[in-house]
Structure formats: structure tokens, C-alpha cells
Design a protein around this motif. Structure first.
Motif, PDB file in Angstrom:
ATOM      1  N   LEU A   1     -20.676  28.823  17.097  1.00 26.85           N
ATOM      2  CA  LEU A   1     -21.453  28.188  16.022  1.00 26.85           C
ATOM      3  C   LEU A   1     -22.447  27.170  16.563  1.00 26.85           C
TER       4      LEU A   1
ATOM      5  N   HIS B   1     -12.144  19.552  13.386  1.00 29.41           N
ATOM      6  CA  HIS B   1     -11.723  20.784  12.723  1.00 29.41           C
ATOM      7  C   HIS B   1     -10.307  21.167  13.123  1.00 29.41           C
TER       8      HIS B   1
ATOM      9  N   MET C   1      -6.835  21.041 -12.280  1.00 30.65           N
ATOM     10  CA  MET C   1      -6.897  19.820 -13.097  1.00 30.65           C
ATOM     11  C   MET C   1      -8.212  19.770 -13.853  1.00 30.65           C
TER      12      MET C   1
ATOM     13  N   TYR D   1     -11.324  11.970 -22.580  1.00 26.43           N
ATOM     14  CA  TYR D   1     -11.938  10.643 -22.728  1.00 26.43           C
ATOM     15  C   TYR D   1     -12.904  10.316 -21.608  1.00 26.43           C
TER      16      TYR D   1
ATOM     17  N   GLU E   1     -18.123  10.095 -15.180  1.00 26.12           N
ATOM     18  CA  GLU E   1     -16.881  10.608 -14.607  1.00 26.12           C
ATOM     19  C   GLU E   1     -16.894  12.124 -14.524  1.00 26.12           C
TER      20      GLU E   1
ATOM     21  N   TYR F   1     -16.975  16.093  -6.944  1.00 31.97           N
ATOM     22  CA  TYR F   1     -15.739  16.055  -6.164  1.00 31.97           C
ATOM     23  C   TYR F   1     -15.269  17.477  -5.853  1.00 31.97           C
ATOM     24  N   LEU F   2     -15.319  18.351  -6.875  1.00 24.78           N
ATOM     25  CA  LEU F   2     -14.900  19.733  -6.642  1.00 24.78           C
ATOM     26  C   LEU F   2     -15.803  20.410  -5.607  1.00 24.78           C
TER      27      LEU F   2
ATOM     28  N   CYS G   1     -14.840  19.175  -2.200  1.00 28.68           N
ATOM     29  CA  CYS G   1     -13.616  19.846  -1.749  1.00 28.68           C
ATOM     30  C   CYS G   1     -13.933  21.256  -1.279  1.00 28.68           C
TER      31      CYS G   1
ATOM     32  N   ILE H   1     -15.380  21.179   2.117  1.00 27.12           N
ATOM     33  CA  ILE H   1     -14.402  20.890   3.177  1.00 27.12           C
ATOM     34  C   ILE H   1     -13.555  22.129   3.463  1.00 27.12           C
ATOM     35  N   PHE H   2     -13.163  22.845   2.394  1.00 29.38           N
ATOM     36  CA  PHE H   2     -12.427  24.094   2.607  1.00 29.38           C
ATOM     37  C   PHE H   2     -13.275  25.089   3.402  1.00 29.38           C
TER      38      PHE H   2
ATOM     39  N   PHE I   1     -15.604  24.291   5.544  1.00 30.41           N
ATOM     40  CA  PHE I   1     -15.613  23.785   6.920  1.00 30.41           C
ATOM     41  C   PHE I   1     -14.361  24.235   7.665  1.00 30.41           C
ATOM     42  N   LEU I   2     -13.216  24.254   6.944  1.00 33.55           N
ATOM     43  CA  LEU I   2     -11.965  24.632   7.587  1.00 33.55           C
ATOM     44  C   LEU I   2     -11.918  26.115   7.929  1.00 33.55           C
ATOM     45  N   ILE I   3     -12.396  26.946   7.012  1.00 33.55           N
ATOM     46  CA  ILE I   3     -12.143  28.374   7.160  1.00 33.55           C
ATOM     47  C   ILE I   3     -13.322  29.124   7.786  1.00 33.55           C
TER      48      ILE I   3
ATOM     49  N   PRO J   1     -15.422  28.687  10.356  1.00 34.80           N
ATOM     50  CA  PRO J   1     -15.473  28.978  11.793  1.00 34.80           C
ATOM     51  C   PRO J   1     -14.529  30.105  12.191  1.00 34.80           C
ATOM     52  N   ILE J   2     -13.434  30.251  11.452  1.00 34.35           N
ATOM     53  CA  ILE J   2     -12.477  31.299  11.819  1.00 34.35           C
ATOM     54  C   ILE J   2     -12.968  32.653  11.326  1.00 34.35           C
TER      55      ILE J   2
ATOM     56  N   SER K   1      12.637  24.681  -6.390  1.00 34.65           N
ATOM     57  CA  SER K   1      11.624  25.250  -7.268  1.00 34.65           C
ATOM     58  C   SER K   1      11.232  26.649  -6.798  1.00 34.65           C
TER      59      SER K   1
ATOM     60  N   GLY L   1       8.916  29.298  -5.696  1.00 26.51           N
ATOM     61  CA  GLY L   1       7.560  29.122  -5.154  1.00 26.51           C
ATOM     62  C   GLY L   1       6.551  30.042  -5.774  1.00 26.51           C
TER      63      GLY L   1
END
Lengths: 419, 303
Positions: free
Chosen positions: A257, A295, B1, B6, B11, B18-19, B22, B25-26, B28-30, B32-33, B301, B303
Motif C-alpha cells: 500500500l 494497524h 443503536m 430527544y 446530536e 460518528y458512524l 467507525c 476505522i473498520f 482501515f483495519l480490513i 490492507p488484508i 448467553s 452467542g
């Protein structure tokens, strides 16, 4: 009645043992059994882990490559304290040792040891030992005839300190210190102090990586914790798959990358953010190390944060809101403080893991993205100064043990969770 | 969520931002793989998407790098692909060779780590265990101590004891590195273990061995297996110890990748990486299924 007159007796078991004794016995047995279950592994770890690390610690203070090859000089140094003028008898001892070194072909080994201390002296040993057979008394003149360098008082000081196999010189070197000709410990001059800079850089980069992990992990851990379990388990795959993927695979993909002709640069050129000639250098420098390590270590931050956030009741924040707090205040005063244990656990873990990282900086770090581990590997494999490598490793180990102890006190190793 | 009723407009905006954050970031995590998977089918020796790949032109894709994994190191790669060609692959291809080593070393170190680790976890989870905390700290430390330090120590130790450049040496070292994972997963399973079950078994006349194999073992098995998988992955992924103490005969997959990356990086590395990604997907799925089974067994619980 006879019963009333009887002495109050101890309680006894069916076998007639006093109850207290029986209890102590059974407790001792349980203790022994638990201990015996752990013993095989403990022994195994002792042999394959604790003893090797002990060997490494020994290597950092013990180096006999000069002392075992220069017995006559060792003798002379022990008879003449520091400050004795280096006279004919000293040179005679040196000549005797050089002859012996030549016979055993150990001049290189001995010279290398002195060379660690006073740079450029290895050739002095090899070149003089080559002519050692022709040395005749008076030795002082004969040796100085071959090479003037032998008169250097600093060299004699170095030989004196190397004539004992036990030494703290390698720790001094690892801390950018050395001894002057009068055996006083002084810092090396700024331009040659590399290890201090490297330790600092390791600490700073680790800190940066830890903070980045914190910033990135917090939102997603919060999202995962507030979603219903079925959904969050699904999203958790995004965290767990990197966690389970080989370190080398992840490092390789970052190399792909970040390359100048790589995917990220291509995208930026295509988007017009940078020109084709102005492709960014994102690899083989600090940026590469930071991005790739963030990462790789991010899951170690998300998992502890998530497990703490799961346990925080939603009603607390709602209560704060109903009492008139704005959403920001409710977050800052109510939610955030409750996540602190998770942040602490994750941050410590990420920091501990990143100070000792080797693979990723070695592959994507280039010259200025190297960490202390890379220097240890360098001395182990390239410069072959094993004692210095061991001293650097011991210093790093000391730092890690302090952090580990802190982790155990604050989080408890029993609470470490995986996946 | 969902956004509460109200929530103010500000907000709401924040919630959607915010979503998006997130999501990024997800990503960014996945990403590269995932990105290396299509790149490993590149027809050209480049590390980026070619024009042809982007337009989904079949000629832009090829299996040549996977083919190279088989032919690299072979004696007669050009020969006709029959029985003898495959025998040549099996005996001489470098990547097949290192894969065999990885599996052998991984298998034995996993067995060693799992057996010793499970026994120790059983002992450590007993309240009577003396010096519990200190012993636990020592046993977990191979995971915490930087691998370069362990490797340095092993180098000195093995070169004195003659274990360097041998399979047992590497297997023992890898077992040590895997042990913390076994201990952590098995003790986690034992935390919820109901000890009255084994007492009931003893009460009904079972000897300790029967109790262990019939009652305790089935209940902690999911934990043991996921610990074993962790240990296997640790060994399968380990390169520093192999770099320091292995000889030419004990090269493993990561070691060969390390060579490949340092010397001349070619998309063949990406082909290996892709295969390893699928291996980790398989492992992750197994561990996840085991975790659910364990939770079900322990009545937690569903799963």
C-alpha cells in the motif's frame, strides 16, 4: 453422669485424627496436587525461557575473549595498579601474549574485544601479532617500532579493564558512556551517542502508536459495545481477522500500500491530490513504522476496551441526561471515567508490545524508523558484538519488566483476554 | 443503536458522523488484508492495480504467482506436468519445503504447549495453588517479553547446549511462546467451571482419572482447543526465533517470506499472503464456533 466429668476432648475424624491436623493434612495435599500440576510446565519454561534469558544477562557482563587470550598481561595488570607507568615489563607481557595469540590464531578475537572500547585497535593486534615471532628485548622499543599506536594510554586502560572477564563496559556503551584514560566514566561526545537517541525514539514512537491506537480503538469499541450482541459479533470479525492474520502478511500488505508505486500513491495521483512526480514517501521512514504498527496493534487496544465497555450499564448515561447533562457532559463525566480501566489495560499492552517490535520496523522502517530491537538484531547478526547486544537487550528487558509489573498491579494478568 | 427521539439536530449530525468515522476505522483495519488478494492474481510483476485489472479484463489476471510457488526451487520446472513433476514439487519446491517445516514445527510445539499448558491451567485455577500470582506472571511472560530478547537468550543458550539448528530446539522455543495463550484461554474456561460437578462424579464413585476425562475434559475442551489454535498460530507466524536459532533445514513459511521481502519482493509473496489470509479466516471461524459452543456448554448467553 460420667460424661459430665469427662475432659473436653478435641474433635476427631473417623480415623481418630484430630480434626485440625486432618484438615491441615488435606489442605497440604491439595496444595501439593495443584503444585504438581503446574510443576512440569514451570520447569519447561524455566529451561526454555528463564535460563536462556539468564545466559543473556551473563553475556552482557561477561566477556573473556581478551582475558583468556592475554594471561601475561592479566598477570601484569593485577600486580601493577592503575597509574603505574607502562614500562618494559608491561611490554614484555604484551609481547609474550602476542606470541601466544599468533600461535593460537586468537589475535583477531582479542583485538575485537579491545576494538569495542577503543575504535581502530583491532588492526593493531593483527598487524603486530603477525610480526610477533621476531620480537626481541627490549620489547618496548621493538613493539613501538612496529606500531606507534601501542603507546596510547587509552589503549592500555582498555586492555586493563578487559583483562577481567567480568565488566560493566558493555552497559556503559549501551548508555552512550565510556571511560577516559584515567578510568573515569564519561559520556561519549554528542555525535557518537546513538543508543540514547534510539531508546528515546523507541519510547516516543511507541507512545505515538499507543495514542493513535487509543484514538482509533475508542469509537469502534464503543460502537461494538453498544450494538446488540448478534450484530457486534459480526462486526467483531473486522477486529479479529487482522488479529489472526500473520504479522508478515500484514506488514507485506502495508509495503504494497505505501510504496511509491503502490496503491495509496496511485489513488492519490488519480484523485489529483499529488502529482505523478510528487508521490509521497510513506515507507522506509517513521511514517511507515507508525502506520503499520498502529494497524497491527489496534486489536490489542480494541479487545480490552470492548470488554470493559460491555459491562458499563447504559442507564448511567441516560440518568445523567435526564438530570440535565448535555450529551458531551454525560460522556465526559459519566461514560469516559468508567472506561478508564479498559483504556489503561489496552494502552499498557500496546505500549509494552510496541517497545519490543522488531519485524515491522525492520521491513518498513528504513533507516530512521528503526527501534531498539533492530539495533539488538544488528549487533547479534552483523557486527557480532554479542555482549553489547545482550546489554541493550537487558536494558530493554528491564523497561519491559517494569511495565509488566505495572500491568499486573493495575489490570492483573488473570484478566488478560484474547478474542 | 438508534438516535434517541430527544436528540437535537446537532446530536443527530454527530451520530451519523460518528458512524462514518467507525466505518472508516473498520475499513482501515480490513482493507490492507483484503487488498492483497486481488493483487496476488496480477499478471504483471507490479504491486498495484494495472489498467487491465481495473477494467476487469481477464488478461490482466493470472495464476502465474501461484504457479511460481510450486515451481520455485524445483529441479525441472519445465518438464511435463505429470506424476513425476508433482513428485519433484513435493520434494524440491522451496515453498512446499518450508510449508512442511512450518507444519511439523507447529504441530509438535502445539501438542507440547497444549498438554503442559492445560495441566498447569488446571493447577493454577485451584485456590490452593501456592504463589499463584508469581507463578502465573512467570508463565505468561514469554508473551510479554519482546521476542528479540527471547531469541537472543535462546541463541546463547542453544549454541552452548547444541540445540541450535535442530528441530527439537525450535519446537521447544515455539512451545514456550505458545504456552501463555493456552494458559489464558484454559483458565478463562475454568473460571466458570462448576466444581460441584467433579465432586458429584467423585461422590458417584468415579476415580480422579475418570472424573477428569469424562466430566472435566469435555467441559473445558473448547477452551483447550482454542488455546491450541492460538499456540499453533503463534508458531506458524513466528520468524525471529527461527532467524536466530534455526539452520538451513528448519526454514519456515514466515522465514521464507522474510527472505523474499528483504531480497527481492515479487507478487509471489502476495500469493503466499493470500493463502495465509484464508488460513487465518478458517482458524478464526473455528475459534468463534468453539467459543459459542463453550458458552452454550457453560449455560451462558447463547452467542
Amino acid at each position: 453422669m460420667s460424661d459430665a466429668t469427662m475432659e473436653p476432648t478435641e474433635l476427631r475424624t473417623a480415623d481418630g485424627l484430630p480434626l485440625k491436623k486432618a484438615l491441615a493434612k488435606s489442605q497440604a495435599r491439595a496444595k501439593r496436587r495443584a503444585f504438581l500440576l503446574v510443576a512440569p510446565l514451570f520447569l519447561f519454561v524455566l529451561i526454555t525461557f528463564v535460563v536462556p534469558i539468564g545466559q543473556m544477562l551473563l553475556q552482557s557482563v561477561y566477556n573473556d575473549s581478551f582475558s583468556k587470550n592475554a594471561p601475561a598481561l592479566g598477570q601484569w595488570f593485577s600486580e601493577h595498579p592503575l597509574g603505574t607507568p607502562i614500562d618494559e615489563s608491561a611490554y614484555a607481557a604484551l609481547a609474550a601474549d602476542l606470541k601466544e595469540m599468533k600461535a593460537n590464531r586468537t589475535q583477531g578475537e582479542a583485538g575485537t574485544r579491545i576494538n569495542y572500547d577503543v575504535a581502530g585497535t583491532r588492526s593493531l593486534f593483527t598487524s603486530t601479532a603477525r610480526k610477533a615471532d621476531k620480537l626481541e628485548p627490549p620489547y618496548k622499543e621493538a613493539i613501538l617500532d612496529i606500531n606507534e599506536g601501542w603507546s596510547d594510554p587509552n589503549l592500555w586502560r582498555a586492555m586493563r579493564s578487559a583483562s577481567h572477564p567480568y565488566t560493566i563496559d558493555f552497559y556503559l556503551a549501551a548508555l552512550d558512556m565510556t571511560r577516559d584514560k584515567d578510568d573515569n566514566i564519561v559520556s561519549v561526545d554528542e555525535t557518537r551517542s546513538i543508543y540514547g537517541t534510539l531508546f528515546m525514539r523507541t519510547a516516543i514512537l511507541s507512545l505515538v502508536i499507543t495514542v493513535l491506537c487509543m484514538i482509533l480503538a475508542f469509537p469502534i469499541a464503543h460502537l461494538l459495545a453498544s450494538l446488540p450482541l448478534a450484530k457486534s459479533n459480526l462486526l467483531m470479525i473486522f477486529v479479529l481477522l487482522p488479529f489472526w492474520t500473520s504479522l508478515l502478511v500484514r506488514t507485506t500488505s502495508w509495503m504494497v500500500l505505501l510504496q511509491q508505486q503502490g496503491v495509496l500513491n496511485d489513488i492519490m495521483v488519480w484523485l489529483g491530490i499529488v502529482s505523478d512526480n510528487g508521490r509521497l514517501e510513506m515507507m522506509y521512514n517513521k511514517t511507515g513504522t507508525i502506520v503499520a504498527m498502529t494497524h497491527i496493534l489496534l486489536p490489542f487496544m480494541v479487545l480490552p476496551l470492548y470488554s470493559v465497555m460491555r459491562t458499563i450499564p447504559v442507564s448511567y448515561v441516560r440518568a445523567a441526561r435526564s438530570l440535565g447533562a448535555t450529551s458531551w457532559t454525560a460522556f465526559r463525566r459519566i461514560y469516559l471515567p468508567q472506561t478508564l480501566p479498559g483504556i489503561g489495560a489496552g494502552a499498557l499492552l500496546v505500549f509494552i508490545l510496541s517497545v519490543g517490535y522488531y519485524i515491522t520496523p525492520a521491513l518498513v522502517g528504513g533507516a530512521d524508523g528503526q527501534l531498539i530491537s533492530n539495533m539488538i538484531a544488528f549487533h547479534m547478526q552483523k557486527s557480532l558484538n554479542w555482549s553489547l547486544a545482550a546489554a541493550l537487550a537487558s536494558l530493554l528487558l528491564g523497561g519491559v519488566i517494569i511495565l509488566y509489573w505495572l500491568y499486573d498491579r493495575l489490570v492483573g494478568i488473570d484478566n488478560m483476554k484474547l478474542g | 443503536m438508534a438516535v434517541p427521539a430527544y436528540a437535537s439536530p446537532l446530536e443527530r449530525t454527530w451520530h451519523y458522523t460518528y458512524l462514518v468515522i467507525c466505518g472508516l476505522i473498520f475499513f482501515f483495519l480490513i482493507a490492507p488484508i483484503i487488498v492483497i488478494i486481488p493483487l496476488s492474481f496480477n499478471a504483471e510483476p507490479y504491486f498495484t492495480f494495472t489498467e487491465k485489472m481495473l477494467s476487469f479484463d481477464p488478461s490482466g489476471y493470472s495464476m502465474r504467482w501461484y504457479d511460481m510457488l510450486l515451481t520455485f526451487g524445483m529441479q525441472e520446472p519445465q518438464a511435463e506436468r505429470g506424476w513425476s513433476w508433482w513428485m519433484d514439487v513435493w520434494h524440491h519446491a522451496t515453498w512446499i519445503d518450508v510449508a512442511k517445516n512450518s507444519i511439523i514445527i507447529g504441530f509438535f510445539s502445539t501438542i507440547l504447549a497444549t498438554v503442559l499448558g492445560t495441566l498447569a491451567a488446571l493447577g493454577l485455577s485451584r485456590p490452593e495453588m501456592p504463589f499463584r500470582r508469581a507463578v502465573m506472571a512467570v508463565l505468561i511472560s514469554p508473551m510479554i517479553v519482546p521476542i528479540i530478547i527471547t531469541a537472543t537468550g535462546l541463541f546463547f543458550f542453544y549454541s552452548k547446549t547444541g540445540l541450535a539448528h535442530t528441530y527439537p530446539g525450535i519446537i521447544m522455543a515455539h512451545a514456550t511462546l505458545g504456552i501463555p495463550f493456552v494458559i489464558i484461554t484454559v483458565t478463562a474456561t475454568l473460571v466458570g467451571f462448576d466444581h460441584s460437578l467433579s465432586r458429584a462424579a467423585a461422590n458417584l464413585g468415579a476415580d480422579p482419572r475418570t472424573t477428569f476425562f469424562k466430566i472435566v475434559m469435555p467441559l473445558i475442551l473448547p477452551g483447550v482447543v482454542s488455546g491450541a489454535l492460538f499456540a499453533f498460530v503463534t508458531s506458524f507466524d513466528e520468524v525471529v526465533v527461527v532467524l536466530f536459532v534455526a539452520g538451513y533445514d528448519q526454514q519456515t513459511i514466515p522465514r521464507q517470506m522474510w527472505n523474499g521481502i528483504r531480497e527481492q519482493i515479487s507478487p509471489a509473496i502476495l500469493a503466499v499472503a493470500t493463502i495465509l489470509v484464508f488460513v487465518s479466516i478458517a482458524l478464526l471461524t473455528t475459534v468463534e464456533l468453539l467459543r459459542r459452543r463453550s458458552e452454550k456448554l457453560r449455560g451462558m448467553s447463547p452467542g
